[in-house]
Design an enzyme around this catalytic site. Structure first.
Site, PDB file in Angstrom:
ATOM      1  N   HIS A  37       0.879  -0.899   0.381  1.00  0.00           N
ATOM      2  CA  HIS A  37      -0.377  -0.046  -0.126  1.00  0.00           C
ATOM      3  C   HIS A  37       0.957   1.772  -0.248  1.00  0.00           C
ATOM      4  CE1 HIS A  37      -4.622  -0.908   1.550  1.00  0.00           C
ATOM      5  NE2 HIS A  37      -4.454  -0.846   0.360  1.00  0.00           N
ATOM      6  N   GLU A  38       0.203   1.959  -0.702  1.00  0.00           N
ATOM      7  CA  GLU A  38       0.879   3.461  -0.584  1.00  0.00           C
ATOM      8  C   GLU A  38       2.711   3.232  -1.136  1.00  0.00           C
ATOM      9  OE1 GLU A  38      -0.597   6.089  -0.883  1.00  0.00           O
ATOM     10  OE2 GLU A  38      -2.490   5.686   0.149  1.00  0.00           O
TER      11      GLU A  38
END
Lengths: 593, 593
Positions: free
Chosen positions: A436-437
């Site tokens: 994620h991210e």
């Protein structure tokens, strides 16, 4: 009910080990006090226990489904999202004029920690809306703000971040969703597709507001030609806006939060509203991304916290075997927490969870200070330090959260592998965070290839200075001498290794950056060791002044010792790479696999 | 179809790097040849591809269910189990007189590797039956053998190992299932319960034959009072035998294989047949357990192999980003295998999979030799070495298999977290192996507390001798000088650390064994590095003699370099613990958590 976080530790982190109350000296936060902060956290705990926690297993077992072009999620989420809106969680950070509470982000993100530890899937929805609304209010026109944010604040509408495309994941410069100008100023026709959009469609809100990256027709190639648009699922008029849910992804974990594949403007009828100036989209998005990245770190710690608490409770209750020097089989079995190797697995988790939490709170306080700092040179330093720490504070908890939840599974043994206990769910959920991210590899490049180097190494030097201050202050505590000395020794070796790595810049970016991920890992270990030195000092100070709760403080010091003895030495193997001139990861050819 | 293992590598391992053909000099295996071994492996590949692989996803998505007291599994398993029986896989190891093929275990377990890599859940059934049947034929009376084994060989009946009880998991000495003598000699009434019994009940076979540990009424406490029984679900007369399926466990992974909770003799009507002598049960079981433990190591490698192949295929095809020194965005994106950090994740997996496979095949060949060795002093040495290596060859692949499948998920990024690709399933499946057949902590105690110490360290000294031989032989290859030197240096440090650890025995078992798991981890790294030194030598020899397939051999040498540069240095942090006199995992009190 099993605890999912330690309230005592969170209070230690905020009010003893670090002093979040210094934020109340900033005028924007002046109405706040220890009392208001505690009220907010208590109220978060109540919602977490009463609303979020009971749905943890159900939301995992009953995944969202795409039915007739619309994603259906757990029916309980509608109430929860509305409650988040009504209780003021979504706009808590914003000013009184905007209906907010002028709450420091530090308290907001630690409240988030409580929600995430209780039920990660459920916690995702309101925080996405806060992020999206924040972008609109920061960069949007008055008209856009008035049109979109009130219903987002109330929880009636969902916000999202729509970045990824089939051909543009880690490489955002390759985004190809296109915005065609229309006659109306600021209004564009958008066409393209977006994948992996968290909460990108669901039936608990009346509308979905996408903050979407797209390229205005004719814009320059790469990141310089990307703009940011507000793209609602339904227009303000309530007409559909040609945003179609093409698919839903079924995932290994946090199954309660839907991830959508969206087709934008398939019928040339999707309107998007330019946010701020053209071609500034990535810059705007990154302003949120830094907070989002710390947010991912916090998600990771939260899940690791829940797994730690579950395995701790189990280890205290489950009898198995006898003490290693007990040969008498007629003696009753002892709880497994009596075995050194089980304590090692618990200490490992405790050190990851509380060490990471300390670093994230350190970053959050820094972030709150930056937002309100008036002195430009102070602000410049604070920003440089936070920029440097962000990839570390995102990646260490994410990577170690995976291992920490794995240790929880191991403590439960066969039971931990079954769905009778929640640890297997935590294990599945934890695995998203290194992705994620920005993946860990991307953050390695960000740290070594950018954050360490910019402004003549300002952030890096500031980190050194802060750590050195901490070491110097620790000299006052003779009881911590061994612990401090261990840290100091390894810190010197780390700096020596890092200097060696910098020399490699001379050989071009491929060699210089080939071990960036290892550098990120080593930096993470050093920063968490630093946080443990700080916690040990705070605990020793409390003990020296005759504090009650000796167990709590002894536990802190022993965990700091654990970290210096078991985790910190891991940098030795990493540092060896920085000195090496052999590059198998570069030399390996794809045909050789 | 995605490959799930490398046939080329398996051939390298069996016929080039190690010489499994030397087994054909043993009279029992005399009819075999390279041709028969290859035929067996080819036939395993065919079954794996045509029968097992197509059910991989289906078996994960449609878990076994307990319906009306009986576990229903995927309907396709009935055909597969029968096919395993008819094609002679279940009794392949056994003598011609028993209808077997006198196949070396080495070839059997590498065939198993192919099945497990294709579909781990499906592979579990026949191998359990082989293990159970093997116990009956080794220790059972002629009557028991004739009654039970033929239908097990044919796949009509399922075999199981029934050890674990609610209060006796890692602590087998606490088994309380009781056997009451009856008037018929060798026949007992069994009463108790067993949990986590793999394939403990299902509808693909006509009967389930449990090899069950129980305590004869009045037997001594602890492991000395445990006997082994044959306990069928239905008696030979086809009457039910009072073995009731109380529950089914739902698991995180390998969902296709059911795990049962069994109630034995709830109505006092369960007959069990004593196998061999009373109170020898654990000894008998452990004879199988050693092979079972190497089997778990192989399961772990197999899943890691499937994940490696899936992520390798993805990395070669998925375009994302550009080479790190390419600034021109008009250039097409490159496949991610071009990025050093992705190659690092692939090299990590390759080094774990092929290094572990080498160690397991080394152990398997040793095991085949032991079974037929006539010289007692040679046999004693071989046994000591294999006993020492068993916890390592079980644990390294199990622990690193978890990390290796995690690296596969990371390469796929967001896609890897979705059920659109098989890597998330491999990730869930891999997590069982550090728990199965003794947790990693138990094996640490076994290695340091028993295997290193017994017979005045015979096994340990033999390992040193074998490794030293390997290092000495490597001196002939000047191209491998750097690689050999790295290994030699770290091997010395490891031995120094291990010696330091032995001194701690003087301080009692708690201190001595507190870092047994770390010692196991370090031993694993050393053994796998040794296996990579061996593979590099074999590859260099092939290159020196002008072999074709240069890519394959260069890949071997580069992966050996990777291991020495990235994995081997990890022992440094571990060794630091062996020299330390600080014991936080002992000092930590449970009240302090």
């Amino acid at each position: 009910m099993t605890r999912f976080y330690s309230k005592r530790d969170l209070q230690f982190q905020l009010f003893e080990n670090q002093n979040c109350l210094e934020l109340t000296q900033i005028p924007y936060f002046a109405d706040h006090s220890e009392e208001t902060f505690r009220l907010v956290l208590d109220s978060a705990e109540q919602i977490a226990e009463k609303s979020l926690r009971p749905l943890l297993t159900e939301m995992d077992r009953n995944e969202p489904q795409l039915i007739d072009g619309k994603i259906r999620i757990h029916p309980g989420m509608k109430t929860i999202i509305r409650q988040f809106g009504q209780d003021g969680w979504i706009n808590a950070l914003f000013s009184y004029e905007e209906g907010g509470q002028q709450l420091p982000w530090t308290i907001h993100i630690t409240s988030g920690f409580i929600f995430q530890a209780a039920n990660y899937s459920a916690s995702v929805f309101p925080f996405l809306t806060t992020g999206a609304a924040n972008l609109i209010r920061t960069f949007g026109s008055k008209e856009l703000i008035e049109k979109f944010t009130p219903k987002m604040y109330s929880g009636a509408w969902q916000g999202t971040m729509a970045l990824t495309e089939p051909d543009a994941g880690s490489s955002l410069s390759d985004i190809s969703t296109t915005a065609f100008p229309t006659e109306a100023p600021g209004v564009f026709r958008i066409k393209g597709q977006k994948i992996y959009i968290s909460a990108g469609d669901h039936d608990a809100c009346e509308n979905i507001i996408h903050l979407m990256l797209a390229r205005i027709q004719g814009a320059p190639a790469g990141t310089k030609g990307i703009s940011l648009f507000v793209v609602p699922k339904k227009r303000i008029s309530n007409e559909p806006n040609d945003v179609l849910t093409q698919g839903i992804y079924h995932k290994m974990g946090y199954k309660g939060a839907p991830i959508a594949h969206l087709m934008i403007g398939s019928n040339d009828a999707c309107e998007g509203y330019l946010l701020g100036e053209a071609n500034q989209g990535l810059k705007y998005m990154f302003q949120m991304m830094n907070e989002a990245r710390l947010g991912v770190g916090m998600n990771a710690v939260a899940i690791a916290s829940a797994a730690f608490q579950a395995s701790l409770a189990y280890a205290k209750e489950r009898p198995q075997g006898r003490k290693i020097n007990e040969k008498d089989l007629s003696q009753a079995q002892v709880p497994i927490i009596e075995h050194a190797d089980v304590k090692r697995l618990l200490l490992f988790q405790k050190s990851v969870v509380e060490g990471s939490l300390a670093l994230l709170i350190y970053c959050a306080i820094l972030s709150d200070k930056i937002a309100h700092e008036v002195d430009s040179s102070t602000k410049k330093e604070q920003e440089a330090l936070l920029d440097l720490l962000t990839p570390i504070a995102k990646s260490y908890p994410s990577e170690m959260g995976v291992q920490s939840t794995s240790a929880a599974v191991q403590i439960l043994g066969g039971a931990g592998y079954t769905t009778d206990f929640p640890v297997e769910q935590y294990y599945r959920e934890a695995r998203i965070h290194p992705i994620h991210e920005g993946t860990t590899g991307i953050h390695g490049l960000d740290l070594l290839g950018r954050k360490v180097l910019i402004q003549e190494g300002l952030g890096w030097k500031l980190l050194q200075r802060e750590i050195q201050k901490s070491v110097d202050a620790a000299r006052a505590y003779s009881a911590l001498g061994e612990l401090r000395q261990s840290f100091e020794n390894q810190f010197k070796k780390f700096n020596h290794g890092a200097a060696q790595l910098l020399f490699k810049m001379n050989q071009g970016p491929e060699i210089f950056l080939s071990d960036a991920t290892l550098f990120l890992e080593a930096s993470g270990i050093i920063c968490i060791a630093w946080m443990w030195l700080e916690q040990a000092k705070t605990a020793q100070k409390a003990l020296n002044t005759g504090a009650a709760e000796q167990d709590f403080y002894f536990g802190k010091i022993e965990t700091a010792r654990y970290f210096m003895e078991y985790e910190l030495p891991k940098i030795k193997g990493l540092i060896e790479r920085f000195h090496s001139t052999s590059y198998p990861t570069i030399d390996m050819k794809k045909e050789w696999f």
